[in-house]
Design a protein around this motif. Structure first.
Motif, PDB file in Angstrom:
ATOM      1  N   ARG A 169       0.831  -1.209   0.000  1.00 57.28           N
ATOM      2  CA  ARG A 169       0.000   0.000   0.000  1.00 57.28           C
ATOM      3  C   ARG A 169       0.860   1.251   0.000  1.00 57.28           C
ATOM      4  NH1 ARG A 169      -3.458  -2.923   4.027  1.00 57.28           N
ATOM      5  NH2 ARG A 169      -5.132  -3.784   2.761  1.00 57.28           N
ATOM      6  N   GLU A 170       1.948   1.245   0.776  1.00 59.30           N
ATOM      7  CA  GLU A 170       2.855   2.397   0.793  1.00 59.30           C
ATOM      8  C   GLU A 170       3.447   2.651  -0.584  1.00 59.30           C
ATOM      9  OE1 GLU A 170       4.439   2.020   5.410  1.00 59.30           O
ATOM     10  OE2 GLU A 170       5.634   1.144   3.796  1.00 59.30           O
ATOM     11  N   LEU A 171       3.723   1.576  -1.305  1.00 62.11           N
ATOM     12  CA  LEU A 171       4.253   1.692  -2.663  1.00 62.11           C
ATOM     13  C   LEU A 171       3.155   1.962  -3.696  1.00 62.11           C
ATOM     14  CD1 LEU A 171       6.781  -1.274  -2.532  1.00 62.11           C
ATOM     15  CD2 LEU A 171       7.327   1.177  -2.490  1.00 62.11           C
ATOM     16  N   ARG A 172       1.901   1.942  -3.239  1.00 62.25           N
ATOM     17  CA  ARG A 172       0.720   2.159  -4.075  1.00 62.25           C
ATOM     18  C   ARG A 172       0.573   1.068  -5.142  1.00 62.25           C
ATOM     19  NH1 ARG A 172      -1.111   6.227  -1.886  1.00 62.25           N
ATOM     20  NH2 ARG A 172      -2.850   6.761  -3.187  1.00 62.25           N
ATOM     21  N   VAL A 173       0.984  -0.146  -4.794  1.00 60.71           N
ATOM     22  CA  VAL A 173       0.889  -1.279  -5.713  1.00 60.71           C
ATOM     23  C   VAL A 173      -0.493  -1.909  -5.564  1.00 60.71           C
ATOM     24  CG1 VAL A 173       1.787  -3.579  -6.239  1.00 60.71           C
ATOM     25  CG2 VAL A 173       3.363  -1.740  -5.610  1.00 60.71           C
ATOM     26  N   PRO A 174      -1.247  -2.001  -6.652  1.00 58.29           N
ATOM     27  CA  PRO A 174      -2.549  -2.659  -6.553  1.00 58.29           C
ATOM     28  C   PRO A 174      -2.359  -4.159  -6.350  1.00 58.29           C
ATOM     29  CG  PRO A 174      -2.076  -2.099  -8.836  1.00 58.29           C
ATOM     30  CD  PRO A 174      -0.956  -1.544  -8.002  1.00 58.29           C
ATOM     31  N   PHE A 175      -3.129  -4.730  -5.432  1.00 63.89           N
ATOM     32  CA  PHE A 175      -3.023  -6.169  -5.205  1.00 63.89           C
ATOM     33  C   PHE A 175      -4.376  -6.728  -4.815  1.00 63.89           C
ATOM     34  CE2 PHE A 175      -2.177  -4.299  -1.059  1.00 63.89           C
ATOM     35  CZ  PHE A 175      -2.900  -5.082  -0.189  1.00 63.89           C
ATOM     36  N   ARG A 176      -4.479  -8.047  -4.974  1.00 58.77           N
ATOM     37  CA  ARG A 176      -5.689  -8.767  -4.584  1.00 58.77           C
ATOM     38  C   ARG A 176      -5.309  -9.663  -3.425  1.00 58.77           C
ATOM     39  NH1 ARG A 176      -8.435 -13.749  -6.025  1.00 58.77           N
ATOM     40  NH2 ARG A 176      -6.618 -14.349  -7.234  1.00 58.77           N
ATOM     41  N   GLU A 177      -6.037  -9.539  -2.326  1.00 59.10           N
ATOM     42  CA  GLU A 177      -5.778 -10.370  -1.156  1.00 59.10           C
ATOM     43  C   GLU A 177      -6.645 -11.612  -1.230  1.00 59.10           C
ATOM     44  OE1 GLU A 177      -6.607  -8.461   2.558  1.00 59.10           O
ATOM     45  OE2 GLU A 177      -5.910 -10.165   3.719  1.00 59.10           O
ATOM     46  N   VAL A 178      -6.018 -12.760  -0.981  1.00 62.44           N
ATOM     47  CA  VAL A 178      -6.722 -14.033  -0.961  1.00 62.44           C
ATOM     48  C   VAL A 178      -6.492 -14.653   0.412  1.00 62.44           C
ATOM     49  CG1 VAL A 178      -6.989 -16.301  -2.020  1.00 62.44           C
ATOM     50  CG2 VAL A 178      -6.342 -14.337  -3.435  1.00 62.44           C
ATOM     51  N   ARG A 179      -7.544 -14.782   1.184  1.00 64.70           N
ATOM     52  CA  ARG A 179      -7.418 -15.365   2.522  1.00 64.70           C
ATOM     53  C   ARG A 179      -7.514 -16.879   2.429  1.00 64.70           C
ATOM     54  NH1 ARG A 179     -10.233 -11.261   6.145  1.00 64.70           N
ATOM     55  NH2 ARG A 179      -8.628  -9.667   6.197  1.00 64.70           N
ATOM     56  N   VAL A 180      -6.603 -17.554   3.109  1.00 66.40           N
ATOM     57  CA  VAL A 180      -6.615 -19.011   3.133  1.00 66.40           C
ATOM     58  C   VAL A 180      -6.728 -19.489   4.571  1.00 66.40           C
ATOM     59  CG1 VAL A 180      -5.300 -19.285   1.005  1.00 66.40           C
ATOM     60  CG2 VAL A 180      -4.083 -19.163   3.161  1.00 66.40           C
ATOM     61  N   GLY A 181      -7.333 -20.632   4.733  1.00 66.22           N
ATOM     62  CA  GLY A 181      -7.451 -21.264   6.040  1.00 66.22           C
ATOM     63  C   GLY A 181      -6.516 -22.455   6.108  1.00 66.22           C
ATOM     64  N   ASP A 182      -6.960 -23.505   6.748  1.00 67.89           N
ATOM     65  CA  ASP A 182      -6.145 -24.711   6.885  1.00 67.89           C
ATOM     66  C   ASP A 182      -6.660 -25.795   5.940  1.00 67.89           C
ATOM     67  OD1 ASP A 182      -4.528 -23.637   8.859  1.00 67.89           O
ATOM     68  OD2 ASP A 182      -5.974 -24.129  10.427  1.00 67.89           O
ATOM     69  N   GLY A 183      -5.989 -26.916   5.932  1.00 74.39           N
ATOM     70  CA  GLY A 183      -6.435 -28.066   5.164  1.00 74.39           C
ATOM     71  C   GLY A 183      -6.231 -27.914   3.676  1.00 74.39           C
ATOM     72  N   ALA A 184      -7.314 -28.090   2.942  1.00 73.22           N
ATOM     73  CA  ALA A 184      -7.246 -28.093   1.479  1.00 73.22           C
ATOM     74  C   ALA A 184      -6.759 -26.757   0.927  1.00 73.22           C
ATOM     75  CB  ALA A 184      -8.609 -28.440   0.896  1.00 73.22           C
ATOM     76  N   GLU A 185      -7.133 -25.662   1.590  1.00 75.19           N
ATOM     77  CA  GLU A 185      -6.695 -24.346   1.113  1.00 75.19           C
ATOM     78  C   GLU A 185      -5.179 -24.206   1.197  1.00 75.19           C
ATOM     79  OE1 GLU A 185      -8.910 -21.796   3.680  1.00 75.19           O
ATOM     80  OE2 GLU A 185     -10.645 -21.761   2.350  1.00 75.19           O
ATOM     81  N   ARG A 186      -4.605 -24.647   2.322  1.00 74.95           N
ATOM     82  CA  ARG A 186      -3.147 -24.583   2.478  1.00 74.95           C
ATOM     83  C   ARG A 186      -2.459 -25.515   1.496  1.00 74.95           C
ATOM     84  NH1 ARG A 186      -0.630 -20.978   6.407  1.00 74.95           N
ATOM     85  NH2 ARG A 186      -2.479 -20.137   7.392  1.00 74.95           N
ATOM     86  N   ALA A 187      -3.041 -26.670   1.270  1.00 74.38           N
ATOM     87  CA  ALA A 187      -2.452 -27.616   0.327  1.00 74.38           C
ATOM     88  C   ALA A 187      -2.429 -27.032  -1.082  1.00 74.38           C
ATOM     89  CB  ALA A 187      -3.219 -28.931   0.353  1.00 74.38           C
ATOM     90  N   ALA A 188      -3.509 -26.349  -1.454  1.00 76.55           N
ATOM     91  CA  ALA A 188      -3.562 -25.726  -2.776  1.00 76.55           C
ATOM     92  C   ALA A 188      -2.545 -24.591  -2.883  1.00 76.55           C
ATOM     93  CB  ALA A 188      -4.977 -25.221  -3.056  1.00 76.55           C
ATOM     94  N   LEU A 189      -2.407 -23.818  -1.812  1.00 75.34           N
ATOM     95  CA  LEU A 189      -1.413 -22.749  -1.809  1.00 75.34           C
ATOM     96  C   LEU A 189      -0.009 -23.338  -1.906  1.00 75.34           C
ATOM     97  CD1 LEU A 189      -0.413 -19.852  -1.487  1.00 75.34           C
ATOM     98  CD2 LEU A 189      -0.653 -20.127   0.996  1.00 75.34           C
TER      99      LEU A 189
END
Length: 135
Positions: free
Chosen positions: A33-53
């Motif tokens: 944000r300080e650099l003003r870089v646009p980004f998309r935040e993707v929240r992950v949990g545990d289990g399958a989400e972490r495995a995919a990440l």
């Protein structure tokens, strides 16, 4: 979880994979944000989400994990090192990712961002004798 994690799809911009309560995630997002870089935040949990990440991030399951134009950059430490060396700006330029205009710190599609919170003010207290005083 968002579909991009499940499918392992690479985004065209900057993606930051985070989880709630992660101080390094906050630090990485703040620097972007300080650099003003646009980004998309993707929240992950545990289990399958972490495995995919992990599959997308070369086995890494820690957060944050940052991707620029679909290429894995790394975590918070790598982001800050690339920023300090100038490599991050070169990577962003090569991907055609320009800073946001001065009127916005984050693209409207990012979750969890709204107007800044109002300044905190201590509640008025009752002084002896029933009068109000502001501390």
């Amino acid at each position: 979880m968002q579909q991009a994690v499940a499918d392992g799809q690479a985004g065209a911009g900057v993606e930051v994979y985070t989880s709630l309560g992660c101080k390094f995630c906050v630090k990485a997002k703040l620097r972007l944000r300080e650099l003003r870089v646009p980004f998309r935040e993707v929240r992950v949990g545990d289990g399958a989400e972490r495995a995919a990440l992990a599959a997308r991030a070369g086995g890494r399951t820690s957060v944050p994990q940052v991707f620029v134009a679909g290429a894995h950059l790394g975590g918070c430490d790598e982001l800050l090192k690339e920023d300090a060396s100038g490599a991050l700006q070169a990577r962003l330029d090569a991907a055609g990712i320009a800073p946001l205009s001065s009127g916005s710190l984050q693209p409207p599609s990012s979750p969890g961002l709204g107007p800044p919170p109002p300044a905190w003010r201590a509640p008025a207290r009752r002084a002896p004798g029933g009068t109000r005083s502001i501390l």
